[in-house]
Design a protein around this motif. Sequence first.
Motif, PDB file in Angstrom:
ATOM      1  N   GLN A  86       0.827  -1.202   0.000  1.00  0.00           N
ATOM      2  CA  GLN A  86       0.000   0.000   0.000  1.00  0.00           C
ATOM      3  C   GLN A  86       0.866   1.259   0.000  1.00  0.00           C
ATOM      4  O   GLN A  86       1.581   1.518   0.965  1.00  0.00           O
ATOM      5  CB  GLN A  86      -0.909   0.001   1.233  1.00  0.00           C
ATOM      6  CG  GLN A  86      -1.766   1.230   1.392  1.00  0.00           C
ATOM      7  CD  GLN A  86      -2.811   1.328   0.296  1.00  0.00           C
ATOM      8  OE1 GLN A  86      -3.329   0.324  -0.158  1.00  0.00           O
ATOM      9  NE2 GLN A  86      -3.094   2.526  -0.143  1.00  0.00           N
ATOM     10  N   PHE A  94     -10.467   1.880   0.814  1.00  0.00           N
ATOM     11  CA  PHE A  94     -10.130   0.460   0.887  1.00  0.00           C
ATOM     12  C   PHE A  94     -10.702  -0.288  -0.314  1.00  0.00           C
ATOM     13  O   PHE A  94     -10.030  -1.139  -0.906  1.00  0.00           O
ATOM     14  CB  PHE A  94     -10.680  -0.128   2.197  1.00  0.00           C
ATOM     15  CG  PHE A  94     -10.418  -1.598   2.378  1.00  0.00           C
ATOM     16  CD1 PHE A  94      -9.243  -2.036   2.971  1.00  0.00           C
ATOM     17  CD2 PHE A  94     -11.352  -2.545   1.968  1.00  0.00           C
ATOM     18  CE1 PHE A  94      -8.991  -3.395   3.137  1.00  0.00           C
ATOM     19  CE2 PHE A  94     -11.119  -3.897   2.136  1.00  0.00           C
ATOM     20  CZ  PHE A  94      -9.937  -4.320   2.721  1.00  0.00           C
ATOM     21  N   ARG A 140     -13.178  -4.893   7.437  1.00  0.00           N
ATOM     22  CA  ARG A 140     -12.906  -4.850   6.000  1.00  0.00           C
ATOM     23  C   ARG A 140     -12.271  -6.164   5.564  1.00  0.00           C
ATOM     24  O   ARG A 140     -11.309  -6.638   6.192  1.00  0.00           O
ATOM     25  CB  ARG A 140     -11.985  -3.687   5.646  1.00  0.00           C
ATOM     26  CG  ARG A 140     -12.350  -2.349   6.275  1.00  0.00           C
ATOM     27  CD  ARG A 140     -13.792  -1.942   6.033  1.00  0.00           C
ATOM     28  NE  ARG A 140     -14.152  -1.839   4.645  1.00  0.00           N
ATOM     29  CZ  ARG A 140     -14.049  -0.731   3.919  1.00  0.00           C
ATOM     30  NH1 ARG A 140     -13.592   0.380   4.475  1.00  0.00           N
ATOM     31  NH2 ARG A 140     -14.430  -0.712   2.659  1.00  0.00           N
ATOM     32  N   ASP A 150     -12.057  -0.632  10.558  1.00  0.00           N
ATOM     33  CA  ASP A 150     -12.128   0.822  10.409  1.00  0.00           C
ATOM     34  C   ASP A 150     -13.180   1.398  11.344  1.00  0.00           C
ATOM     35  O   ASP A 150     -14.302   0.898  11.401  1.00  0.00           O
ATOM     36  CB  ASP A 150     -12.539   1.199   8.977  1.00  0.00           C
ATOM     37  CG  ASP A 150     -11.395   1.114   7.991  1.00  0.00           C
ATOM     38  OD1 ASP A 150     -10.248   1.030   8.433  1.00  0.00           O
ATOM     39  OD2 ASP A 150     -11.673   1.136   6.778  1.00  0.00           O
ATOM     40  N   TYR A 230      -4.893  -2.518  11.138  1.00  0.00           N
ATOM     41  CA  TYR A 230      -4.563  -3.379  10.010  1.00  0.00           C
ATOM     42  C   TYR A 230      -3.736  -4.570  10.477  1.00  0.00           C
ATOM     43  O   TYR A 230      -2.832  -4.427  11.311  1.00  0.00           O
ATOM     44  CB  TYR A 230      -3.747  -2.611   8.966  1.00  0.00           C
ATOM     45  CG  TYR A 230      -4.567  -1.713   8.078  1.00  0.00           C
ATOM     46  CD1 TYR A 230      -4.811  -2.047   6.750  1.00  0.00           C
ATOM     47  CD2 TYR A 230      -5.095  -0.521   8.555  1.00  0.00           C
ATOM     48  CE1 TYR A 230      -5.553  -1.218   5.923  1.00  0.00           C
ATOM     49  CE2 TYR A 230      -5.852   0.313   7.738  1.00  0.00           C
ATOM     50  CZ  TYR A 230      -6.070  -0.048   6.423  1.00  0.00           C
ATOM     51  OH  TYR A 230      -6.810   0.779   5.617  1.00  0.00           O
TER      52      TYR A 230
END
Length: 256
Positions: A86, A94, A140, A150, A230
Amino acid sequence: MSELRPSRAERTPLFEAIGAALKREIASGRFAETNVLPGERELSEMLDVSRTTLRRAIAGLVDEGVLAHRHGAGTFVRRNPPHVEQPLSRLTSFTEDMRLRGLTASSRVIEEGTYLPTPEEAMMLGIGPGESVYRLSRLRLADGVPMAIDHATVPLRFLNGDHAAEESLYVALESSGFRPVRALQRLRAVIIEPAEAALLEIAAGSAALDIQRIAYIADGRCVEFTRSFYRSDTFDFVAELTLSSSSRQRAEGAPR
């Protein structure tokens, strides 16, 4: 499913033989459609072993990372998660990030609604304590694998109505004419809490990335405050660095 039953003549402990048999079946794709093992009673009858032996076998596979147990939900097969690189220089959602990598993004809503802001949200968004905000917390996923959690907060006045699209908050903001154009993002390493670890299907105490983002629209108003967790085993965050102009000038003027 008699082929799952290991030979009693094997010299390895029975629980290890059971674990090895389950691993072979997982590798063969037997549980691919449901991703969840049968219940303890059913599985112990299939394997013709006691529940105590079965629990030891499953515990060993959980320790190895082959299985994951969620209280009240069952024992699940852990699939190899996608790995995403990323860039830190691009402001995308996302959903967009996953689509660019050929992955299917999806979400599970944890919390959604209109609230008064917390003191932290009011400070980060630069709003008063009485202004309503839309709060959206989601798990997610990419190709069905949990990737991140998130917790997003947006002043309600930036959205059409009192809710946003579950799949992409940025699409909802764009449809309202308030798509973010820049953001400040802060990353730090943390030890994941048990509740978040269970959602991400990783072991409690695992390392994770805690990312806070404040996004702005073109006129400088803050439109989004998001805190995300994450999985550290699925994301590499990459930044391109360039030499500052003063350092470049000194380098160019140096004798050769």
